[in-house]
Design an enzyme around this catalytic site. Structure first.
Site, PDB file in Angstrom:
ATOM      1  N   GLY A  11       0.822  -1.215   0.000  1.00 15.90           N
ATOM      2  CA  GLY A  11       0.000   0.000   0.000  1.00 15.90           C
ATOM      3  C   GLY A  11       0.850   1.256   0.000  1.00 15.90           C
ATOM      4  CE  LYS A 213       0.912  -5.939   0.351  1.00 16.75           C
ATOM      5  NZ  LYS A 213       1.513  -5.620   1.632  1.00 16.75           N
TER       6      LYS A 213
HETATM    7  N1  LIG Z   1      14.112  -6.823   8.633  1.00 15.97           N
HETATM    8  C1  LIG Z   1      13.675  -5.967   7.700  1.00 15.97           C
HETATM    9  N2  LIG Z   1      14.160  -6.038   6.431  1.00 15.97           N
HETATM   10  C2  LIG Z   1      13.745  -5.167   5.483  1.00 15.97           C
HETATM   11  N3  LIG Z   1      12.801  -4.205   5.711  1.00 15.97           N
HETATM   12  C3  LIG Z   1      12.277  -4.097   6.951  1.00 15.97           C
HETATM   13  C4  LIG Z   1      12.695  -4.971   7.992  1.00 15.97           C
HETATM   14  N4  LIG Z   1      11.993  -4.645   9.120  1.00 15.97           N
HETATM   15  C5  LIG Z   1      11.203  -3.629   8.793  1.00 15.97           C
HETATM   16  N5  LIG Z   1      11.342  -3.285   7.481  1.00 15.97           N
HETATM   17  C6  LIG Z   1      10.574  -2.207   6.859  1.00 15.97           C
HETATM   18  O1  LIG Z   1       9.411  -2.807   6.333  1.00 15.97           O
HETATM   19  C7  LIG Z   1       9.027  -2.046   5.187  1.00 15.97           C
HETATM   20  C8  LIG Z   1       8.005  -2.839   4.374  1.00 15.97           C
HETATM   21  O2  LIG Z   1       6.814  -2.822   5.087  1.00 15.97           O
HETATM   22  P1  LIG Z   1       5.583  -1.858   4.687  1.00 15.97           P
HETATM   23  O3  LIG Z   1       6.086  -0.537   4.189  1.00 15.97           O
HETATM   24  O4  LIG Z   1       4.636  -1.891   5.826  1.00 15.97           O
HETATM   25  O5  LIG Z   1       5.033  -2.707   3.515  1.00 15.97           O
HETATM   26  P2  LIG Z   1       4.072  -2.459   2.288  1.00 15.97           P
HETATM   27  O6  LIG Z   1       5.001  -2.361   1.114  1.00 15.97           O
HETATM   28  O7  LIG Z   1       3.274  -3.719   2.285  1.00 15.97           O
HETATM   29  O8  LIG Z   1       3.256  -1.219   2.536  1.00 15.97           O
HETATM   30  C9  LIG Z   1      10.330  -1.771   4.501  1.00 15.97           C
HETATM   31  O9  LIG Z   1      10.240  -0.699   3.598  1.00 15.97           O
HETATM   32  C10 LIG Z   1      11.244  -1.466   5.695  1.00 15.97           C
HETATM   33  O10 LIG Z   1      11.192  -0.074   6.000  1.00 15.97           O
HETATM   34  N1  LIG Z   2      -3.904  -4.068   4.116  1.00 17.41           N
HETATM   35  C1  LIG Z   2      -2.540  -4.002   4.007  1.00 17.41           C
HETATM   36  O1  LIG Z   2      -1.821  -4.977   4.272  1.00 17.41           O
HETATM   37  O2  LIG Z   2      -2.015  -2.787   3.601  1.00 17.41           O
HETATM   38  P1  LIG Z   2      -0.487  -2.353   3.452  1.00 17.41           P
HETATM   39  O3  LIG Z   2       0.139  -3.229   2.416  1.00 17.41           O
HETATM   40  O4  LIG Z   2      -0.555  -0.923   3.015  1.00 17.41           O
HETATM   41  O5  LIG Z   2       0.173  -2.520   4.794  1.00 17.41           O
END
Ligand SMILES: Nc1ncnc2c1ncn2[C@@H]1O[C@H](COP(=O)(O)OP(=O)(O)O)[C@@H](O)[C@H]1O
Ligand SMILES: NC(=O)OP(=O)(O)O
Length: 313
Positions: A11, A213
């Site tokens: 997201g 997701k």
């Molecule tokens: N061990 C890890 N290795 C790589 N990224 C990590 C780690 N722990 C936390 N992250 C963070 O998790 C993020 C991905 O999660 P998030 O942004 O919530 O995902 P999404 O792409 O589903 O929105 C990465 O961009 C990084 O900032």
């Molecule tokens: N619903 C959900 O997992 O959203 P993000 O990928 O933005 O965390």
């Protein structure tokens, strides 16, 4: 030979507002259509963390502006709205990109409900970050004003957290399956799916939650007997000691090494942890299945084994 690939799209990769999303989906569509052009069957699951938070906030502001006129909007309905408007942009971007390349495929967004367990302990322990990133002070103010829960999200700031129960059943699975079998590109389980609770009398009741997701994509990948689960996010690889001076990027993870790192607390709950857990679950579900965690731009290279973190049993 082409593979059946379920893509889980972060997201946070969809931009923070409507113009950013419009631009982001064009970029996303190019990467996805590259995979389609290579002969793969692609099913897209997208996140909605920033978007569902934005909608929930807007709806709350509306109610606060005139509680007599505007009744509160349930979080499940905010999730449905996010599926609709993200699907609208993604579906159009994929259609346009395929038309440009002369690929004649239908593309459809399936408004998807996902059943969750009313007794899921996640309802008592909110972990899913939604909405925008805030300073600690802003988060404290909102906690006082509205009673929301907050968490520090992987060094990026504070975010509201909501319950995130595990997906149990994809209500519209047969419809999704039929569209995939008919060679359509399908966008489904957006935002993890609209969380619903069975009531025992055919009615499904919306739940105040946001499903991860990555877990919904894993369930969909197993249900559609996919070969590959590809989780696209903002980092090229999974790391241990993430963000620390001794950070180390990982090319490969087995369920055993992943389990060890999970126990050490290497992966942040609500961000990297669900991705690793979903990838491991899929890799363990049937021999020959594997999962990949990488950057959107590197999806094709990752599938070709050139980058990303591959998770296989
Ligand atoms: N061990 C890890 N290795 C790589 N990224 C990590 C780690 N722990 C936390 N992250 C963070 O998790 C993020 C991905 O999660 P998030 O942004 O919530 O995902 P999404 O792409 O589903 O929105 C990465 O961009 C990084 O900032
Ligand atoms: N619903 C959900 O997992 O959203 P993000 O990928 O933005 O965390």
């Amino acid at each position: 030979m082409g593979k059946r690939i379920v893509i889980a799209l972060g997201g946070n990769a969809l931009g923070k507002n409507l113009p950013e999303q419009m631009e982001a989906v064009q970029h996303t569509a190019r990467a996805i259509v590259d995979l389609i052009e290579q002969g793969n069957e692609v099913i897209v699951v997208h996140g909605n963390g920033p978007q569902v938070g934005m909608i929930a906030n807007a709806m709350t502001e509306l109610t606060r502006s005139d509680p007599q006129k505007y009744i509160p909007c349930p979080l499940s309905v905010c999730g449905a709205m996010s599926q609709g408007y993200i699907g609208y942009d993604l579906q159009n971007a994929l259609r346009e990109e395929m038309e440009r390349r002369g690929i004649t495929r239908g593309v459809a967004t399936v408004l998807t409900q996902v059943e969750v367990d009313p007794a899921d302990p996640a309802f008592e322990n909110p972990t899913k970050p939604i909405g925008s990133f805030m300073t600690e002070g802003e988060a404290e103010q909102l906690k006082r004003d509205r009673g929301y829960d907050f968490v520090e999200d992987s060094g990026r700031g504070y975010r509201r957290v909501v319950a995130s129960p595990k997906p149990r059943r994809i209500v519209e699975l047969d419809t999704i399956s039929s569209l995939v079998a008919a060679d359509h590109v399908v966008i489904a389980c957006g935002g993890g799916g609209i969380p619903v609770l069975p009531t025992g009398n055919h009615h499904l009741k919306g739940a105040a939650a946001v499903i991860d997701k990555d877990f919904a994509a894993e369930l969909l990948a197993e249900s559609l007997d996919a070969d590959y689960l590809v989780i696209l996010t903002a980092v090229e690889k999974v790391a241990v000691n993430f963000g620390k001076p001794d950070q180390q990027w990982l090319d490969e993870l087995t369920p055993e090494t992943a389990g060890k790192y999970v126990d050490e607390g290497q992966f942040a709950p609500g961000s990297m942890l669900p991705k690793v857990q979903a990838a491991v679950k899929f890799a363990e579900s049937k021999p020959g299945r594997s999962a990949l965690i990488t950057l959107l731009d590197r999806a094709a290279d990752g599938i070709a084994g050139k980058t990303g973190t591959i998770v296989r049993a």
